[in-house]
Scaffold this active site. Structure first.
Site, PDB file in Angstrom:
ATOM      1  N   TYR A  93     -50.044 -23.864  30.910  1.00 24.87           N
ATOM      2  CA  TYR A  93     -49.589 -24.104  32.490  1.00 24.87           C
ATOM      3  C   TYR A  93     -48.215 -23.467  32.826  1.00 24.87           C
ATOM      4  O   TYR A  93     -47.347 -24.015  33.693  1.00 24.87           O
ATOM      5  CB  TYR A  93     -49.340 -25.630  32.602  1.00 24.87           C
ATOM      6  CG  TYR A  93     -50.873 -26.178  32.510  1.00 24.87           C
ATOM      7  CD1 TYR A  93     -51.972 -26.178  33.223  1.00 24.87           C
ATOM      8  CD2 TYR A  93     -51.095 -26.786  31.162  1.00 24.87           C
ATOM      9  CE1 TYR A  93     -53.209 -26.614  32.853  1.00 24.87           C
ATOM     10  CE2 TYR A  93     -52.408 -27.111  30.781  1.00 24.87           C
ATOM     11  CZ  TYR A  93     -53.365 -27.191  31.713  1.00 24.87           C
ATOM     12  OH  TYR A  93     -54.749 -27.702  31.303  1.00 24.87           O
ATOM     13  N   UNK A  94     -47.991 -22.397  32.219  1.00 27.23           N
ATOM     14  CA  UNK A  94     -46.660 -21.614  32.605  1.00 27.23           C
ATOM     15  C   UNK A  94     -47.300 -20.513  33.570  1.00 27.23           C
ATOM     16  O   UNK A  94     -48.318 -20.124  33.729  1.00 27.23           O
ATOM     17  CB  UNK A  94     -46.325 -20.866  31.392  1.00 27.23           C
ATOM     18  N   GLY A  95     -46.398 -20.298  34.510  1.00 29.49           N
ATOM     19  CA  GLY A  95     -46.760 -18.951  35.514  1.00 29.49           C
ATOM     20  C   GLY A  95     -47.120 -17.807  34.625  1.00 29.49           C
ATOM     21  O   GLY A  95     -47.776 -16.955  35.233  1.00 29.49           O
ATOM     22  N   ALA A 153     -48.959 -17.474  32.312  1.00 32.02           N
ATOM     23  CA  ALA A 153     -50.305 -17.696  31.802  1.00 32.02           C
ATOM     24  C   ALA A 153     -51.276 -16.608  32.089  1.00 32.02           C
ATOM     25  O   ALA A 153     -52.157 -16.149  31.630  1.00 32.02           O
ATOM     26  CB  ALA A 153     -51.065 -18.944  31.949  1.00 32.02           C
TER      27      ALA A 153
END
EC number: 1.11.1.9
Length: 221
Positions: free
Chosen positions: A72-74, A76
């Site tokens: 759920y990190u940008g 990803a």
């Protein structure tokens, strides 16, 4: 949980793309220290499903890329790019190993059993399935950090002088060599010794180019 994060993924990808445009190239990669004592072959990790303990000595003679990841990190959006890198460089003896971690912005909140579902249906979504090995979720910094990451960090300079906002970093104690964010990368040579370390926002295309340049010394075809 998946619905909670799905709407935010496109926004995160956009913001990261904008940030990468302003990233200084000289901060993208550092060479690791000379005269490192030890190798990754002294370590190992449990696979994501917990069914197998993989000893890294089985990768002797290979070029291994260690990546700390978060669904759920940008960043990803790098997941499918890492799939492509693994596919394109596998004949050169390059192996990607990924380690989910929840220490940066709490962006890997799921259990081990939920991580693959999150990747498939949310971020990056669209049925994504990693073609590289994922290991159990764990720490890469702090008191309970995985020992292989202690070794990697001690073998390479940090990619930035700044750690970032302490409100988004979840470990103690904090040290100068700590990993700064999700998707930092360490390349380990065929002798088990770390070679290069990339900043988390370094494009995967840059990482690939750096690896290909490095591989020239081995006359790999």
């Amino acid at each position: 949980m998946f619905q909670q994060f799905q709407a935010s993924c496109l926004v995160l990808f956009f913001l990261v793309g904008f940030a990468q445009q302003t990233l200084k190239p000289q901060n993208r990669k550092v060479d690791c220290n000379k005269g490192v004592t030890g190798t990754i072959y002294e370590y190992g990790a449990l696979t994501l499903n917990g069914e197998e303990y993989i000893q890294f000595k089985q990768f002797a003679g290979k070029h291994v890329l260690f990546v700390n990841v978060a669904a759920y990190u940008g960043l990803a959006a790098q997941y499918p790019e890492l799939n492509a890198l693994q596919e394109e460089l596998k004949n050169f003896g390059v192996i990607v190993l990924a380690f989910p971690c929840n220490q940066f912005g709490k962006q890997e909140p799921g259990t081990n059993s939920e991580i693959l579902l999150g990747l498939k249906y949310v971020c990056p979504g669209s049925g994504f399935v990693p073609s590289f090995q994922l290991f159990e979720k764990g720490d890469v910094n702090g008191e309970k950090e995985q020992k292989v990451f202690t070794f990697l960090k001690n073998s390479c300079p940090p990619t930035s002088d700044l750690l970032g906002s302490s409100s988004q970093l979840f470990w103690e104690p904090m040290k100068v060599h700590d990993i700064r964010w999700n998707f930092e990368k360490f390349l380990v040579g065929p002798d088990g010794v770390p070679v290069m370390h990339w900043f988390h926002q370094a494009p995967v295309s840059t990482v690939k180019s750096d690896i290909l340049e490095y591989l020239k010394q081995f006359n790999t075809h």
